[in-house]
Design an enzyme around this catalytic site. Sequence first.
Site, PDB file in Angstrom:
ATOM      1  N   SER A   1      72.454  21.501  43.680  1.00 36.72           N
ATOM      2  CA  SER A   1      73.271  20.793  42.733  1.00 36.72           C
ATOM      3  C   SER A   1      73.100  21.293  41.295  1.00 36.72           C
ATOM      4  O   SER A   1      73.889  20.924  40.430  1.00 36.72           O
ATOM      5  CB  SER A   1      72.929  19.297  42.772  1.00 36.72           C
ATOM      6  OG  SER A   1      71.586  19.091  42.405  1.00 36.72           O
TER       7      SER A   1
ATOM      8  N   LYS B   1      69.895  20.367  32.777  1.00 35.27           N
ATOM      9  CA  LYS B   1      70.779  19.789  33.788  1.00 35.27           C
ATOM     10  C   LYS B   1      71.148  18.384  33.309  1.00 35.27           C
ATOM     11  O   LYS B   1      70.272  17.658  32.805  1.00 35.27           O
ATOM     12  CB  LYS B   1      70.038  19.748  35.127  1.00 35.27           C
ATOM     13  CG  LYS B   1      70.861  19.253  36.299  1.00 35.27           C
ATOM     14  CD  LYS B   1      70.058  19.357  37.598  1.00 35.27           C
ATOM     15  CE  LYS B   1      70.850  18.930  38.814  1.00 35.27           C
ATOM     16  NZ  LYS B   1      70.088  19.092  40.068  1.00 35.27           N
TER      17      LYS B   1
ATOM     18  N   SER C   1      67.902  22.075  45.356  1.00 36.37           N
ATOM     19  CA  SER C   1      68.856  22.267  44.257  1.00 36.37           C
ATOM     20  C   SER C   1      68.404  23.152  43.103  1.00 36.37           C
ATOM     21  O   SER C   1      69.206  23.429  42.210  1.00 36.37           O
ATOM     22  CB  SER C   1      69.286  20.919  43.699  1.00 36.37           C
ATOM     23  OG  SER C   1      70.207  20.330  44.561  1.00 36.37           O
TER      24      SER C   1
HETATM   25  N1  GLN Z   1      71.928  19.878  49.086  1.00 37.88           N
HETATM   26  C1  GLN Z   1      70.995  18.810  49.131  1.00 37.88           C
HETATM   27  C2  GLN Z   1      71.703  17.491  49.047  1.00 37.88           C
HETATM   28  O1  GLN Z   1      72.877  17.513  48.925  1.00 37.88           O
HETATM   29  C3  GLN Z   1      69.961  18.946  48.050  1.00 37.88           C
HETATM   30  C4  GLN Z   1      70.404  18.474  46.728  1.00 37.88           C
HETATM   31  C5  GLN Z   1      69.291  18.488  45.716  1.00 37.88           C
HETATM   32  O2  GLN Z   1      68.260  19.128  45.898  1.00 37.88           O
HETATM   33  N2  GLN Z   1      69.485  17.716  44.667  1.00 37.88           N
HETATM   34  O3  GLN Z   1      71.134  16.460  49.110  1.00 37.88           O
END
Ligand code: GLN
Length: 483
Positions: A151, A76, A175
């Site tokens: 994400s 990532k 995410s």
């Molecule tokens: N959807 C969550 C957010 O927008 C989690 C994102 C994540 O785990 N990085 O914060």
Amino acid sequence: MHQLTLAEIARGLADKSFSSEELTQSLLGRIKQLDPQLNSFISVTVERALDQARAADARRAAGEAGPLLGAPIAHKDLFCTQGVRTSCGSKMLDNFTAPYDATVVSKLADAGMVTLGKTNMDEFAMGSANESSHYGPVKNPWNLEHVPGGSSGGSAAAVAARLLPVATGTDTGGSIRQPAALTNLTGLKPTYGRVSRWGMIAYASSLDQGGPMARTAEDCALLLQGMAGFDTKDSTCIDEPVPDYSANLNAPLQGLRIGLPKEYFGAGLDSRIADLVHASVKELEQLGAVVKQISLPNMQHAIPAYYVIAPAEASSNLSRFDGVRFGYRCEDPKDLTDLYKRSRGEGFGVEVQRRIMVGAYALSAGYYDAYYLQAQKIRRLIKNDFMAAFEDVDLILGPTTPNPAWKLGAKSNDPVSAYLEDVYTITANLAGLPGLSMPAGFVDGLPVGVQLLAPYFQEGRLLNVAHRYQQVTDWHTRAPTGF
Ligand code: GLN
């Protein structure tokens, strides 16, 4: 070759059915041919990958062994990689070349893994759809009109489309697990502190945790083995021995106590997903598990608490991107204030700016007690709920997401509706617990995930249950058409 799992690749490399260089060439060809449809990579590091593959083949020829030696991976794009752009999906870091490797990256490279590139992601890991990336949205290989989740959407789409067997992700509120669910993968968020965060660009430091994304639990075990462990460079990394995650994959599930929280099955959950969750419970019962209803009474407060704590930490973490030391700098600033304002205004996208504003507001003198402190208290209540539940059960099971992957753009103008998709995943981050999502069926041709949560440091238990489930089901083996 692209259909092989990491475990199968390890066997193929060990018995010399193919070399790492051959495998790397073949997957790089697939990425070149197929990724334009998906946009799952921000950078593909062709020369570096081939060099690493040749080096791995040489190490093997010299007598070295190991399941990760010569196996491909992508990271990532928030794991720092020395000499390679690390963008975090943001215009702010579009020109940032990391001067060092994140601990996860260097551990896996030392084990001989070959990095094919850096995967697309929501900007600064904020999002659930991979639509907030500066590099454009990622498409879900199961239906190119739908989002892959976020994400870690690039890692998810790439592994689901068989561009490579495994990738790293990070999970602040879901995410790893949510994009895994939406693309038919197995994804594991480890216990907070199990995997070093050093060199992982911070979103919300008390919640962020890196982990493996793969098609099978067996592969997650192999990759987690390479990622986990104490690191003196991360003060929140825990100095606990790392168990052999592959050793107990086949342990019997006889007598395993699984809790189903009654709060998980209320309004908001797609009834077809509820049916698939219950079907997965039946499979586990046939393997010997015993199911109980439990309660997590404070779950309803998790989303509001998370969306105060995560932005608060983000507003503080992201203050370093000011156009002075590194990152994007605006053209011709009039004065210092103009430099800050325009560099941040032009370098950050709308979702990141929204979170910085929410976070700065929640932390401001007059509102700290009303928002941030309250949210921290809720966080403790949620942890206490889990501690009470784990007195009676070994594992908690439920849906990973309330809905399957939505259409690109469907939630773009309604951030709160996207935040609600995190309802099942964020509690594990607030409490620091490990969680895993595994494929459990399809709705309208789109994958559905089941989530398992366990007590601290019980990653092995999660992998064991998911592996046994994957031996009696074939959801995880299904591939999207065209890939
Ligand atoms: N959807 C969550 C957010 O927008 C989690 C994102 C994540 O785990 N990085 O914060």
